[in-house]
Motif scaffolding. Structure first.
Motif, PDB file in Angstrom:
ATOM      1  N   ARG A 115       0.798  -1.206  -0.021  1.00  0.00           N
ATOM      2  CA  ARG A 115      -0.335   0.002  -0.013  1.00  0.00           C
ATOM      3  C   ARG A 115       0.863   1.173   0.135  1.00  0.00           C
ATOM      4  N   THR A 116       1.738   1.156   0.804  1.00  0.00           N
ATOM      5  CA  THR A 116       2.887   2.383   1.013  1.00  0.00           C
ATOM      6  C   THR A 116       3.652   2.594  -0.387  1.00  0.00           C
ATOM      7  N   GLU A 117       4.002   1.462  -1.053  1.00  0.00           N
ATOM      8  CA  GLU A 117       4.798   1.614  -2.309  1.00  0.00           C
ATOM      9  C   GLU A 117       3.913   2.293  -3.418  1.00  0.00           C
ATOM     10  N   LEU A 118       2.667   1.567  -3.445  1.00  0.00           N
ATOM     11  CA  LEU A 118       1.778   2.107  -4.577  1.00  0.00           C
ATOM     12  C   LEU A 118       1.253   3.762  -4.414  1.00  0.00           C
ATOM     13  N   ALA A 119       1.217   4.020  -3.135  1.00  0.00           N
ATOM     14  CA  ALA A 119       0.664   5.529  -2.806  1.00  0.00           C
ATOM     15  C   ALA A 119       1.712   6.363  -3.236  1.00  0.00           C
ATOM     16  N   ALA A 120       2.908   5.953  -3.240  1.00  0.00           N
ATOM     17  CA  ALA A 120       4.054   6.845  -3.694  1.00  0.00           C
ATOM     18  C   ALA A 120       4.288   6.713  -5.372  1.00  0.00           C
ATOM     19  N   GLU A 121       3.720   5.850  -5.846  1.00  0.00           N
ATOM     20  CA  GLU A 121       3.539   5.691  -7.356  1.00  0.00           C
ATOM     21  C   GLU A 121       2.674   6.179  -8.268  1.00  0.00           C
ATOM     22  N   ARG A 166      -9.088   7.827  -0.655  1.00  0.00           N
ATOM     23  CA  ARG A 166      -9.045   7.006   0.760  1.00  0.00           C
ATOM     24  C   ARG A 166      -7.899   6.028   0.649  1.00  0.00           C
ATOM     25  N   PHE A 167      -7.098   5.603  -0.350  1.00  0.00           N
ATOM     26  CA  PHE A 167      -6.190   4.769  -0.488  1.00  0.00           C
ATOM     27  C   PHE A 167      -4.884   5.610   0.201  1.00  0.00           C
ATOM     28  N   ALA A 168      -4.639   6.863  -0.394  1.00  0.00           N
ATOM     29  CA  ALA A 168      -3.798   7.591   0.337  1.00  0.00           C
ATOM     30  C   ALA A 168      -3.820   7.933   2.044  1.00  0.00           C
ATOM     31  N   LEU A 169      -5.125   8.176   2.133  1.00  0.00           N
ATOM     32  CA  LEU A 169      -5.665   8.296   3.713  1.00  0.00           C
ATOM     33  C   LEU A 169      -5.159   7.234   4.465  1.00  0.00           C
ATOM     34  N   ALA A 170      -5.574   6.143   3.977  1.00  0.00           N
ATOM     35  CA  ALA A 170      -5.156   4.643   4.862  1.00  0.00           C
ATOM     36  C   ALA A 170      -3.579   4.771   5.094  1.00  0.00           C
ATOM     37  N   SER A 171      -3.028   4.909   4.053  1.00  0.00           N
ATOM     38  CA  SER A 171      -1.336   4.962   4.062  1.00  0.00           C
ATOM     39  C   SER A 171      -1.023   5.739   5.289  1.00  0.00           C
ATOM     40  N   ALA A 172      -1.608   6.885   4.920  1.00  0.00           N
ATOM     41  CA  ALA A 172      -1.047   7.992   5.891  1.00  0.00           C
ATOM     42  C   ALA A 172      -1.409   7.627   7.579  1.00  0.00           C
ATOM     43  N   LEU A 173      -2.550   7.199   7.704  1.00  0.00           N
ATOM     44  CA  LEU A 173      -3.009   6.890   9.016  1.00  0.00           C
ATOM     45  C   LEU A 173      -2.340   5.744   9.614  1.00  0.00           C
ATOM     46  N   HIS A 175       0.835   4.843   9.211  1.00  0.00           N
ATOM     47  CA  HIS A 175       2.034   4.959   9.422  1.00  0.00           C
ATOM     48  C   HIS A 175       2.687   6.061  10.232  1.00  0.00           C
ATOM     49  N   GLN A 176       3.625   6.198  10.985  1.00  0.00           N
ATOM     50  CA  GLN A 176       4.143   7.445  11.599  1.00  0.00           C
ATOM     51  C   GLN A 176       4.583   8.271  10.548  1.00  0.00           C
ATOM     52  N   PRO A 177       4.278   9.707  10.654  1.00  0.00           N
ATOM     53  CA  PRO A 177       4.870  10.698   9.453  1.00  0.00           C
ATOM     54  C   PRO A 177       6.212  10.585   9.037  1.00  0.00           C
ATOM     55  N   GLY A 178       6.284  10.311   7.761  1.00  0.00           N
ATOM     56  CA  GLY A 178       7.712  10.156   7.195  1.00  0.00           C
ATOM     57  C   GLY A 178       8.382   8.811   7.207  1.00  0.00           C
ATOM     58  N   ALA A 179       7.528   7.885   7.994  1.00  0.00           N
ATOM     59  CA  ALA A 179       8.049   6.360   8.090  1.00  0.00           C
ATOM     60  C   ALA A 179       7.907   5.789   6.711  1.00  0.00           C
ATOM     61  N   GLN A 180       8.906   4.914   6.438  1.00  0.00           N
ATOM     62  CA  GLN A 180       8.890   4.148   5.270  1.00  0.00           C
ATOM     63  C   GLN A 180       9.116   2.612   5.771  1.00  0.00           C
TER      64      GLN A 180
END
Length: 368
Positions: A115-121, A166-173, A175-180
């Motif tokens: 989810r995190t990878e795709l949100a950044a692509e 909503r995909f981006a919102l789920a990723s943000a909620l 993970h800690q800010p800036g966490a990868q």
């Protein structure tokens, strides 16, 4: 042929008009009955930000289910390690193993990382549930097939989900800010090392998880494609759970990749595969079809990007308005759901077992 073990995957679904508390009580009640019926294991899924699914904290639910039962194996299907640390996972499941020794499964999934990878692509074009694969990996066929009586539909393309707010919102909620999240293979290696008690960091410092070190949990990897999870499960000699119910288009590639990559380990001397199926059984085919009739609307809510809705009643579902685009959105999931009387569904499960070579079948059922 000996009987194939049957297990259950539960999402703690919330029916329309019901409550989260009621859904969680239903989970505990179903687990008690599953144990009496002779099911092999009972897994809890992990889903977030979905009004119709209450299983957002699988470790907590596993403890409740294990406390309410006495022998059935209980586990996660799966912990999304992309927003967790290896130590946190090991301590949670080590605690569960200390309380319920010899009964706990730790299923690990890559979906949180993906989810995190795709949100950044930029929006991708891969099939839903598929994982990133190195260049040269064979892509699943794009045409519908029937293999040994098992329907293998075309892949579902998820580009619209990746680009949704909503995909981006789920990723943000999650993970800690800036966490990868670290690489999946690295996280799995850290979890296994902490469980064994031989963890060392890059400087050679050791760490010991308490509870967790020496825990007798059974570690699984779950995957929806012939991607990293399948390859890693095989290379590490771990059992692998393939998702026909989530990504029916890629189940054959997933199990084939796992078996090709398999190397014997202390855990297994031969590949061991569980394959999931979405199942609704009733005393007659007609009654089963009625109970399953709201399923398309529920799948539409997920694939439309809004998250799983509370599962509608058959009466409410019958009043829905559908477009051709809606039908296309859910077609592969609806046509690969096993619905009918016991003999009807049993035969379809036999086909799934035989075509995939499954050692175990994992059934999941959602009705109102």
């Amino acid at each position: 042929m000996s009987a194939t073990p049957l297990s259950i995957l539960d999402l703690s679904p919330v029916p329309a008009g019901g409550t989260v508390a009621g859904a969680l009580r239903n989970t505990v009640d179903l687990a008690r009955q599953a144990e009496q019926f002779g099911y092999h294991r009972y897994w809890l899924a992990e889903h977030h930000l979905a009004a119709g699914v209450a299983s957002s904290a699988p470790a907590v639910l596993i403890g409740q289910v294990a406390a309410a039962t006495s022998a059935i194996r209980v586990g996660s299907g799966a912990v999304q390690v992309g927003h967790r640390t290896a130590l946190g996972v090991v301590e949670e499941f080590g605690t569960l193993d200390a309380l319920y020794p010899g009964r706990i499964d730790l299923g690990l999934g890559r979906s949180g990382q993906r989810r995190t990878e795709l949100a950044a692509e930029a929006p991708g074009t891969g099939p839903a549930g598929a994982e990133s694969s190195p260049a040269g990996d064979p892509a699943p066929p794009t045409e519908e097939r029937v293999v040994g009586g098992l329907l293998i539909p075309p892949p579902f393309w998820y580009a619209h989900l990746v680009g949704s707010p909503r995909f981006a919102l789920a990723s943000a909620l999650l993970h800690q800010p800036g966490a990868q999240p670290p690489p999946f293979a690295g996280q799995v290696a850290d979890i296994l090392a902490l469980l064994r008690g031989d963890y060392r960091d890059a400087d050679g410092l050791d760490a010991h998880a308490v509870p967790g070190e020496g825990a007798g949990v059974q570690v699984w990897l779950l995957g929806s494609s012939g991607g990293e999870s399948a390859r890693l499960a095989g290379a590490l000699g771990l059992p692998f759970a393939a998702n026909y119910h989530v990504s029916p288009a890629t189940v054959l590639e997933a199990v084939a990749t796992y078996r090709a990559a398999f190397r014997p380990s202390a855990a297994l001397n031969r590949p061991y595969v569980s394959v999931s199926a979405d199942v609704v059984v009733a005393d007659t085919d007609a009654r089963a079809r009625r109970l399953a009739s709201p399923y398309p609307a529920w799948v539409r809510s997920i694939r439309g990007g809004g998250g799983a809705i509370p599962f509608p009643s058959p009466e409410r579902a019958a009043a829905d308005t559908w477009t051709d685009a809606d039908r296309d959105l859910v077609d592969d999931r609806v046509r690969t759901q096993f619905v009918g009387a016991p003999d009807t569904v049993t035969e379809r499960l036999r086909v799934l077992r035989d075509v995939t070579g499954a050692d175990e079948l994992l059934v999941t059922t959602i009705t109102h």
